[in-house]
Design an enzyme around this catalytic site. Sequence first.
Site, PDB file in Angstrom:
ATOM      1  CG  ASN A   9      -1.712   1.270   1.501  1.00  0.00           C
ATOM      2  OD1 ASN A   9      -1.767   2.116   0.609  1.00  0.00           O
ATOM      3  ND2 ASN A   9      -2.247   1.480   2.570  1.00  0.00           N
ATOM      4  CD1 TRP A  10       3.566   0.920  -3.025  1.00  0.00           C
ATOM      5  CD2 TRP A  10       3.714   2.290  -4.844  1.00  0.00           C
ATOM      6  NE1 TRP A  10       4.212   0.071  -3.920  1.00  0.00           N
ATOM      7  CE2 TRP A  10       4.284   1.031  -5.004  1.00  0.00           C
ATOM      8  CE3 TRP A  10       3.536   3.126  -5.768  1.00  0.00           C
ATOM      9  CZ2 TRP A  10       4.879   0.822  -6.133  1.00  0.00           C
ATOM     10  CZ3 TRP A  10       4.056   2.917  -7.046  1.00  0.00           C
ATOM     11  CH2 TRP A  10       4.864   1.706  -7.015  1.00  0.00           C
ATOM     12  CE  LYS A  11      -0.240   3.285   4.658  1.00  0.00           C
ATOM     13  NZ  LYS A  11      -0.043   3.200   6.263  1.00  0.00           N
ATOM     14  CG  HIS A  96      -5.617   1.926   5.146  1.00  0.00           C
ATOM     15  ND1 HIS A  96      -5.203   2.971   6.114  1.00  0.00           N
ATOM     16  CD2 HIS A  96      -4.501   1.092   5.018  1.00  0.00           C
ATOM     17  CE1 HIS A  96      -4.000   2.633   6.305  1.00  0.00           C
ATOM     18  NE2 HIS A  96      -3.635   1.544   5.765  1.00  0.00           N
ATOM     19  CD  GLU A  98      -2.913   5.505   6.807  1.00  0.00           C
ATOM     20  OE1 GLU A  98      -2.865   5.416   5.522  1.00  0.00           O
ATOM     21  OE2 GLU A  98      -2.129   5.001   7.332  1.00  0.00           O
ATOM     22  CD  GLU A 167      -3.188  -2.291   7.372  1.00  0.00           C
ATOM     23  OE1 GLU A 167      -2.140  -2.684   6.482  1.00  0.00           O
ATOM     24  OE2 GLU A 167      -3.871  -1.302   7.199  1.00  0.00           O
ATOM     25  N   GLY A 173       2.567   2.425  10.762  1.00  0.00           N
ATOM     26  CA  GLY A 173       3.704   3.438  10.775  1.00  0.00           C
ATOM     27  C   GLY A 173       4.472   3.960  12.017  1.00  0.00           C
ATOM     28  CB  SER A 213       5.538  -1.703  12.227  1.00  0.00           C
ATOM     29  OG  SER A 213       5.098  -0.495  12.390  1.00  0.00           O
ATOM     30  N   GLY A 234       3.147  -1.277   4.188  1.00  0.00           N
ATOM     31  CA  GLY A 234       2.964   0.292   3.708  1.00  0.00           C
ATOM     32  C   GLY A 234       4.490   0.748   3.898  1.00  0.00           C
ATOM     33  N   GLY A 235       5.256   1.190   4.660  1.00  0.00           N
ATOM     34  CA  GLY A 235       6.478   1.896   4.457  1.00  0.00           C
ATOM     35  C   GLY A 235       7.575   0.933   3.857  1.00  0.00           C
TER      36      GLY A 235
HETATM   37  P1  13P Z   1       3.259   0.470   7.736  1.00  0.00           P
HETATM   38  O1  13P Z   1       3.710  -1.028   7.133  1.00  0.00           O
HETATM   39  O2  13P Z   1       3.937   1.715   7.160  1.00  0.00           O
HETATM   40  O3  13P Z   1       3.222   0.429   9.286  1.00  0.00           O
HETATM   41  O4  13P Z   1       1.652   0.732   7.143  1.00  0.00           O
HETATM   42  C1  13P Z   1       0.749  -0.398   7.122  1.00  0.00           C
HETATM   43  C2  13P Z   1      -0.422  -0.082   6.202  1.00  0.00           C
HETATM   44  O5  13P Z   1      -1.180   0.719   6.738  1.00  0.00           O
HETATM   45  C3  13P Z   1      -0.560  -0.722   5.117  1.00  0.00           C
HETATM   46  O6  13P Z   1      -1.980  -0.695   4.646  1.00  0.00           O
END
Ligand code: 13P
Length: 251
Positions: A9-11, A96, A98, A167, A173, A213, A234-235
Amino acid sequence: MRKNIVAGNWKMNTTVQEGVALAKEVNDALAAGKNNCDVVICVPFTHLVPVAGAIDSKVLGLGAENCAQYDKGAYTGEVSASMVASTGAGYVILGHSERRQYYGENNDTLKAKTRLALDNGLTPIFCVGEVLEERENGSYNDVVQSQVEALFDLAAEDFSKIIVAYEPVWAIGTGKTATAEQAQDMHAHIRSVIAGKYGNEIADNTSILYGGSCKPSNARELFAKPDVDGGLIGGAALKADSFMGIVEAFN
Ligand code: 13P
């Protein structure tokens, strides 16, 4: 049996040019090796068409990070499920944390989005997860259960197309991963909730991904748990080598 899946998930990261380069790097690394899971990248809307043109869909799946709750029409700035599907994408992340937190998405909007995604042939990656307060006050199993139950209007055939991603919001994050045991316990809970509604066969065939994470150094331990069928990353999905390090946790 259910699939193992690693999805990125590149956000809201990368320009189109950076994103195409990253997608190509991931695609080429996957094509060069032998992998034991499906791999998907979910990218910003602007990136879908050029990334679709830069990767081999047999090697690397492509998805969006959201879609509109309406079919089409006067919704300035929105992107519909049919638009996403028309880019060649096969997946869409829905719900998600967010989106729930910053854009007010709730069970009703997510039901509508999921219906439209399925009607347009997209596979939803449906996210659930508790916030820190809910982890600490012990309500996390009930919170996640009610998020999963938002989909229980779906017919069994439709539900069987859903990928679930657990999640925990406190792990996103933050560098603070759920322990493999915490992830396993919640994934088993989610699977039993699904079994209660749709039966064991559909529950056993549902892929449940962990997100929060996740990185090469902890992916193997998480994915070794029987109910953890991969990750939503994510990251660590923003660099080909760390993303591939997570994919290789299944080797
Ligand atoms: P991180 O891997 O950056 O913690 O993010 C997880 C995430 O929200 C994937 O959708």
